[in-house]
Design an enzyme around this catalytic site. Structure first.
Site, PDB file in Angstrom:
ATOM      1  N   HIS A  31       3.833   1.483   2.507  1.00  0.00           N
ATOM      2  CA  HIS A  31       5.033   0.722   2.120  1.00  0.00           C
ATOM      3  C   HIS A  31       5.740   1.438   0.970  1.00  0.00           C
ATOM      4  O   HIS A  31       6.963   1.539   0.934  1.00  0.00           O
ATOM      5  CB  HIS A  31       4.669  -0.684   1.636  1.00  0.00           C
ATOM      6  CG  HIS A  31       3.836  -1.492   2.590  1.00  0.00           C
ATOM      7  ND1 HIS A  31       2.680  -2.115   2.230  1.00  0.00           N
ATOM      8  CD2 HIS A  31       4.014  -1.775   3.905  1.00  0.00           C
ATOM      9  CE1 HIS A  31       2.181  -2.762   3.261  1.00  0.00           C
ATOM     10  NE2 HIS A  31       2.971  -2.561   4.301  1.00  0.00           N
ATOM     11  N   LYS A  86      -4.633   6.605  10.309  1.00  0.00           N
ATOM     12  CA  LYS A  86      -3.706   5.539   9.927  1.00  0.00           C
ATOM     13  C   LYS A  86      -4.460   4.567   9.021  1.00  0.00           C
ATOM     14  O   LYS A  86      -5.611   4.253   9.273  1.00  0.00           O
ATOM     15  CB  LYS A  86      -3.205   4.818  11.184  1.00  0.00           C
ATOM     16  CG  LYS A  86      -2.151   3.768  10.873  1.00  0.00           C
ATOM     17  CD  LYS A  86      -1.468   3.302  12.140  1.00  0.00           C
ATOM     18  CE  LYS A  86      -0.322   2.349  11.928  1.00  0.00           C
ATOM     19  NZ  LYS A  86      -0.335   1.419  10.853  1.00  0.00           N
ATOM     20  N   HIS A 129      -2.559  -1.293  17.889  1.00  0.00           N
ATOM     21  CA  HIS A 129      -3.736  -1.760  17.142  1.00  0.00           C
ATOM     22  C   HIS A 129      -5.047  -1.581  17.884  1.00  0.00           C
ATOM     23  O   HIS A 129      -6.116  -1.782  17.308  1.00  0.00           O
ATOM     24  CB  HIS A 129      -3.551  -3.234  16.751  1.00  0.00           C
ATOM     25  CG  HIS A 129      -2.430  -3.434  15.785  1.00  0.00           C
ATOM     26  ND1 HIS A 129      -1.161  -3.789  16.181  1.00  0.00           N
ATOM     27  CD2 HIS A 129      -2.380  -3.269  14.442  1.00  0.00           C
ATOM     28  CE1 HIS A 129      -0.380  -3.864  15.115  1.00  0.00           C
ATOM     29  NE2 HIS A 129      -1.089  -3.542  14.052  1.00  0.00           N
ATOM     30  N   LYS A 184      -6.884  -2.092   7.261  1.00  0.00           N
ATOM     31  CA  LYS A 184      -7.886  -2.858   6.535  1.00  0.00           C
ATOM     32  C   LYS A 184      -9.239  -2.694   7.230  1.00  0.00           C
ATOM     33  O   LYS A 184     -10.268  -2.634   6.585  1.00  0.00           O
ATOM     34  CB  LYS A 184      -7.489  -4.339   6.512  1.00  0.00           C
ATOM     35  CG  LYS A 184      -6.401  -4.615   5.488  1.00  0.00           C
ATOM     36  CD  LYS A 184      -6.293  -6.093   5.198  1.00  0.00           C
ATOM     37  CE  LYS A 184      -4.959  -6.610   5.680  1.00  0.00           C
ATOM     38  NZ  LYS A 184      -4.700  -8.010   5.513  1.00  0.00           N
ATOM     39  N   CYS A 209       0.880  -9.193  21.296  1.00  0.00           N
ATOM     40  CA  CYS A 209       0.037  -8.754  20.177  1.00  0.00           C
ATOM     41  C   CYS A 209       0.580  -9.433  18.916  1.00  0.00           C
ATOM     42  O   CYS A 209       1.729  -9.192  18.529  1.00  0.00           O
ATOM     43  CB  CYS A 209       0.066  -7.238  20.010  1.00  0.00           C
ATOM     44  SG  CYS A 209      -0.723  -6.731  18.456  1.00  0.00           S
ATOM     45  N   HIS A 248       0.845  -1.193   0.000  1.00  0.00           N
ATOM     46  CA  HIS A 248       0.000   0.000   0.000  1.00  0.00           C
ATOM     47  C   HIS A 248       0.883   1.246   0.000  1.00  0.00           C
ATOM     48  O   HIS A 248       2.113   1.160  -0.016  1.00  0.00           O
ATOM     49  CB  HIS A 248      -1.031  -0.024   1.126  1.00  0.00           C
ATOM     50  CG  HIS A 248      -0.464  -0.079   2.517  1.00  0.00           C
ATOM     51  ND1 HIS A 248       0.417   0.847   3.007  1.00  0.00           N
ATOM     52  CD2 HIS A 248      -0.659  -0.966   3.532  1.00  0.00           C
ATOM     53  CE1 HIS A 248       0.717   0.550   4.259  1.00  0.00           C
ATOM     54  NE2 HIS A 248       0.093  -0.560   4.591  1.00  0.00           N
ATOM     55  N   CYS A 297       1.592  -7.037  16.057  1.00  0.00           N
ATOM     56  CA  CYS A 297       2.918  -6.403  16.232  1.00  0.00           C
ATOM     57  C   CYS A 297       4.003  -7.464  16.320  1.00  0.00           C
ATOM     58  O   CYS A 297       5.185  -7.136  16.236  1.00  0.00           O
ATOM     59  CB  CYS A 297       3.002  -5.606  17.527  1.00  0.00           C
ATOM     60  SG  CYS A 297       1.900  -4.218  17.624  1.00  0.00           S
ATOM     61  N   CYS A 310      -3.737  -3.580  22.771  1.00  0.00           N
ATOM     62  CA  CYS A 310      -2.440  -3.228  22.185  1.00  0.00           C
ATOM     63  C   CYS A 310      -2.398  -1.720  21.922  1.00  0.00           C
ATOM     64  O   CYS A 310      -3.352  -1.164  21.379  1.00  0.00           O
ATOM     65  CB  CYS A 310      -2.268  -4.003  20.874  1.00  0.00           C
ATOM     66  SG  CYS A 310      -1.041  -3.258  19.793  1.00  0.00           S
TER      67      CYS A 310
END
Ligand code: MSP
Length: 522
Positions: free
Chosen positions: A41, A315, A167, A318, A146, A38, A149, A164
């Protein structure tokens, strides 16, 4: 090619009478294969691509490494969910990254996958060295983990009701016998190392975060799992597989021959710059140097920590459904439009906000109106006033100072790993060149020596601009280069000699061509 001198004098070290070029080894993090590539990256990868392209212009011998992180619980679970073996699952996604990078004009020299044999050799070697150094010991562990992570958290790090911190999802309680890396022994050594190597984490505020974490005292971390089998077994106790972060970090060594090719390893290690996101500072700037010191290896020379690229201030995830795929954006602004936007819009290190309006806005103003317009103006007016042949620049043309300033600013900006500053300096010359043409209005004048001088200066400025923009917008730079009548590749030019004012003579045919950046209607 403009100059017979290929090696950069700045980069040269003299060995006997031979001039050796500096080497420059740069890495991206390796991307988890549970996700498709995405824009986040792509952002990290484009930054490394541009910085390494700049180093190639300096004449450095460059190695640019990227790749995929394929072991561990997260990937094992993602593969299970798809009813595939982890290997088949990874084999399906890893090429998607390689293809995405190809289509974004990323010139990586290597692509490592952590399921390759060369990686396994290196991980086994590193584990064994740390074990032999007495820094890996068996212990019993109960902790909150997690999986997203792939990390344990302490109670004070977790959000209320054991969520977490990254997340915001519940963590799992894991209980097992693990081997531990005795990180607690490294607090002082790491602080001494960072003290002796100031500026090794950029930007500085990200470095302070890492050093603050070390100062607060380090806890040992688990480097093996028995409940996971998708990984590399420990050489001395194969019931355990290596913890995915220990495994993943080692990729930076595997790709340069660690454990298999000493000469190659000697040549490239320590890495010159390791680029990472702010979310993985602790692993890279704390765990990784300690692992290396334990094995008797040098830590990398520099870490460059990028912020997150947010999408409409959030952020990407998905779950939120706001994931932007890099290639979707290419349909709108082209590869270079996307590359330019992510490089110029956010000072590296800060969080950036990706918006379609911002992307199109920059495309129209900086690429279409500035760079595109300058290129087409120069070609059009050389066509109408100089018979299509580019005149020579004047010895000390009025744009010479602007060019020297742009070269100095770009050099400083790329060196400091601030692409936005490097590009701001480069665009200074583009703006100065447009302003120069507007002030002189050669399109209104009769053909003759005065017009030739103005256009000769504009052509030389554009030649220098083509070289300076090439790390950010390589395909566009090459198109400009060819339109100016030069043979070969713009990326074979060298800084500083080929960006000197007047390094090329006039007399080449200048081609008009289609607009480089057709304006996008908003
Ligand atoms: N596999 C680990 C890294 C191991 S390196 C030895 C990992 N992978 S990741 O795919 O989740 O993320 C890789 C990098 O991409 C991280 O540095 C992360 O910060 C970066 N990004 C992921 N999403 C991002 C944005 N939205 N914006 C900028 N960078 C982002 O972590």
């Amino acid at each position: 090619m403009l100059s017979p001198l290929r090696a950069n004098p700045r980069a040269c070290a003299t060995i006997g009478s031979v001039c050796a070029v500096s080497r420059f080894y740069a890495t991206t993090p390796i991307y988890y294969v549970n996700d498709e590539p995405h824009i986040g990256h792509a952002y990290t990868t484009i930054v490394v691509d541009a910085v390494t392209r700049w180093r190639r212009l300096l004449g450095d011998d460059v190695k640019f490494l990227t790749g995929t992180d394929e072991h561990g619980l997260k990937i094992q679970q993602a593969a299970n969910a798809m009813g595939k073996s982890p290997q088949a699952f990874a084999d399906g996604i890893a090429p998607r990254f390689a293809e995405a990078w190809k289509s974004l004009d990323i010139a990586n020299d290597d692509f490592i996958r952590t399921t390759e044999p060369r990686h396994r050799i290196a991980v086994e070697e590193l584990l064994q060295r740390c074990f032999d150094a007495g820094d890996i010991e068996l212990d019993y562990y109960r902790g909150k983990y997690c999986v997203r992570c792939e990390a344990y958290y302490t109670d004070d790090e977790l959000l209320p009701v054991d969520l977490c911190p990254i997340h915001k999802l519940p963590v799992d309680v894991l209980e097992e016998e693990n081997y531990f890396f005795r990180l607690s022994r490294y607090t002082d050594r790491l602080l001494e190392w960072y003290d002796a190597h100031p500026g090794s984490i950029v930007p500085e505020f990200r470095g302070n975060e890492a050093i603050g974490f070390i100062r607060s005292g380090l806890r040992d971390f688990s480097i093996s799992r028995t409940s996971v089998n998708w990984g590399i077994p420990l050489p001395w106790d194969p019931k355990h597989v290596a913890y995915v972060w220990f495994d993943a970090l080692t990729n930076y060594l595997s790709a340069v021959g660690y454990g298999s090719d000493d000469a190659e390893f000697e040549k490239w290690w320590p890495a010159d710059v390791q680029f990472i996101g702010k979310d993985i500072i602790r692993f890279h700037c704390v765990y990784w140097p300690a692992m290396l010191l334990s094995a008797g290896l040098e830590p990398p020379k520099r870490f460059a920590v990028g912020g997150w690229l947010l999408v409409d201030s959030e952020k990407m995830s998905k779950t939120t459904g706001n994931v932007v795929k890099p290639l979707d954006m290419v349909d709108t602004v082209g590869v270079d439009g996307l590359r330019y936007y992510v490089l110029s819009d956010t000072p590296y290190g800060n969080d950036g906000d990706f918006t379609v309006e911002g992307l199109i806005g920059r495309y129209n103003s900086d690429l279409a109106n500035n760079l595109g317009n300058l290129t087409s103006r120069v070609a059009t007016v050389v066509g109408s006033k100089c018979g299509g042949i580019g005149p020579a620049p004047s010895v000390d043309g009025p744009l010479a100072d602007a060019a020297a300033e742009a070269v100095a600013g770009a050099t400083a900006g790329w060196e400091a790993i601030t692409p936005s500053r490097a590009l701001e300096a480069t665009w200074g010359l583009i703006r100065a060149s447009n302003a120069y043409l507007e002030a002189n209005e050669p399109w209104k004048a009769e053909p003759g020596p005065d017009v030739d001088t103005v256009l000769g200066n504009a052509v030389d400025a554009l030649r220098i601009i083509a070289i300076l923009v090439s790390p950010a917008v390589p395909a566009t730079a090459q198109r400009i280069w060819e339109r100016l009548g030069f043979d070969g590749a713009v990326h074979d030019q060298r800084v500083p000699q080929d960006v000197a004012w007047g390094a090329a003579s006039g007399g080449r045919p200048i081609a008009k061509g289609d607009p480089l950046f057709p304006r996008i209607k908003t």
